[in-house]
Enzyme design. Sequence first.
Site, short mmCIF file in Angstrom:
data_model
loop_
_atom_site.label_atom_id
_atom_site.label_comp_id
_atom_site.label_asym_id
_atom_site.label_seq_id
_atom_site.Cartn_x
_atom_site.Cartn_y
_atom_site.Cartn_z
N ARG A 167 -4.05 0.23 1.20
CA ARG A 167 -3.90 -0.67 0.04
C ARG A 167 -4.02 -2.14 0.47
O ARG A 167 -4.51 -2.97 -0.30
CB ARG A 167 -2.58 -0.43 -0.69
N GLU A 209 5.05 -4.24 -9.63
CA GLU A 209 4.66 -4.85 -8.35
C GLU A 209 3.88 -6.16 -8.48
O GLU A 209 4.12 -7.10 -7.70
CB GLU A 209 3.85 -3.85 -7.53
#
Length: 776
Positions: free
Chosen positions: A323, A726
């Site tokens: 990621r 997030e």
Amino acid sequence: MSNQALQKEKIRGGVAQSLEHDSATKHVTGQAIYVDDIPEPFGTLHIATGHADAAFGNITSVNLEAVRSASGVVCVLTVDDIPGLNDVSPTHSGDDPVLEGDEIKFYGQPVFAVAAKTFLQAQAAVKLGVIECNSEEPILTIEQALEKDYLISTDHVMQRGDAEAGVKAAPNQISGQMEIGGQDHFYLEGQVSMAVPQEDGDVVIHCSTQHPSEVQFNVAQVLDRPANAVTVEVRRMGGAFGGKESQAAQWAALAALVAVKTGRAAKCRLDRDDDMTLTGKRHELAGKWSVGFDDEGRIQAADVEMATRCGCSKDLSDAISDRAMFHIDNSYYLDQVRILCKRMRTDTVSNTAFRGFGGPQGMMIGERMIEDVARSVRKDTLDVRKANFYGGARRDITPYHMQVEDFVLPEMIEELEVSSDYRKRREAITEFNKTSPIIKRGLALTPVKFGISFTTTFLNQAGALIHVYKDGSISLNHGGTEMGQGLFLKVAQIVAEEFQCDVDRIKITATNTAKVPNTSATAASSGTDMNGMAAMTAARTIKRRLIAFACNQYKVEEADVEFTRNQVRIGNQVVSFDDLVKQAYMNRVQLSSTGFYRTPKIEYNRETASGRPFYYFAYGASVSEVAIDTLTGESRVLGVDVLHDVGQSLNPAIDIGQIEGGFIQGMGWLTTEELWWDDSGKLRTHAPSTYKIPTCGDRPERMNVNLWEKGRNVEATIHRSKAVGEPPLMLAMSVFYAISDALSSLDDYKSVPELDAPATPERILMAAAKMKAKIK
């Protein structure tokens, strides 16, 4: 009441309403029940763990005689007492033992566990253990690991085109490097599990975890039992931030082992020092790059190499490192690009998930590249950012070959640029710095483009269970977990909207693996997206049954049945929701349903590093203004302006709270939160006395947070909303780059300071000294 009047009345608690968190009053009055607040069954035992005085080495002997005879001790566990698999790793890699029996891999690693009548007795007893080992010098840093080629996993590459040739062919080239520190989760409630033995050797575990199903399966394997012998329940957590996704399983397993062995309830609760020492952090990352760009600052090629500090086991490091790679581009089109990430092993506690899951570290590298280019072409960093945005002919493909279809940042940035008065403030700050030799100010506007979905595709699924009782009250259960983010309330609002009933009639129940099985972690910002859709599916199933019953009972067409505020219009009649439900029950209509959801469209081939790993992107942008003292290195955030895209908000109050909290947590990561291990491998920043999280005094005096009014998800998410868990953390990059901007003023914005994250006073002071030395 007329049909028109019914239409105008709104239910209390449907979607798009700003409601307070369902546990808000309980939180501030101390009535919210966490695991440690659950009344303990009589005779509950308390667990502590013992370890060797070494960070790395082979165990040669273990003497626990004094431990076994210590006051209050009922049970002592070693690796030999584990009947099943001695592993609680999330990827089943076999490298996360419940108790270690052979090789010490980090300082503090549990070798044995003590269960005593009180926690203090357990703590005292573990100190009596004698563990001898052949201690070796630990490898602690990314630099040391790179020198030894000390890897936890294989390297991974994403690329498009020929980056090396592209950099060389560009009119301008620049290279740079940067290190980004880790971060402790510092949740208010530490790791805790209480296991209660049941008949047949089964066990119920009350656990503070984001991933009940993973705890269930891992504990079952440790006990050598099937999953149906273990039930995990979570009503709420006192914060988690990723730290309770994979790493709650070890403490749950210890509690379960003691409970099954002794037949008594057992609690494993880490105090703050042990929690910080024994659990993983955000991954540190080191990056270096070469970039080719034109005279306007538009990047033509980028060659990036990174290394992540994974710790002593895999945990989730591969997905986290991936990621980070996915988010190197942030909001910028990179035509020819190569991204390499090495996953380094260190003899420290295994690092794990943390809000953003590697994305923030990748974005920080991408933003430093932009800053480097901007200083080289002597342009405002905002102008270079805008020049590199996705958009335009053939500028919509990411380095992992996904098309960006909904890039709304140019419009958002234009709006924020005006509302924050960016240009005037930029001019004023530049003039201020010319006449202020000590105090320097900085300004930065940074964007965020964050991919939403688990990049491990099979995890993108969720289930829900709804009961409508014969009195019209509703029970709601789903696989998501509540850690303070407001997930439970949002899903309840979705169900209330479907039934057009007040949210107060919906009982939010604890997440329980015996009710909704095989759930995914509440992580990847996908909790509401997936669990909300699953709950909506369940509600609609029951609603269809009620409509069918009403049509048959009242001899009307389906179009003549309409749910309104706590009532149902059936032809020309209006009955209460409670009454219709009671009638349906009396006519044997099923009033319970499950719901299931799987995220569509996503597919990713890791072998070729190509595909669509994300369902959509969440966007945001922030402007931060800071002041630094070049004699002391101190910094202060003077003002913040945030514009964030949450799509069509399900609960604006909850969403704004998430944005504010995420920003402050990100600000702490990038300015004050510094992890430090000594040369022997001991973590020395293991308490609030040595680890500085932001306090209320660190919050900017002026902090404007706005939801983008035009926001609407182009994908068919739940009520066209977007994830908000997030992405806001990355908005705090503007604070770091405003500090960097202030330092750049020391040489009239000609270069980028040598500033790594976090930008502590020491680092700011050293960077300022180096900048001053350049101009002498």
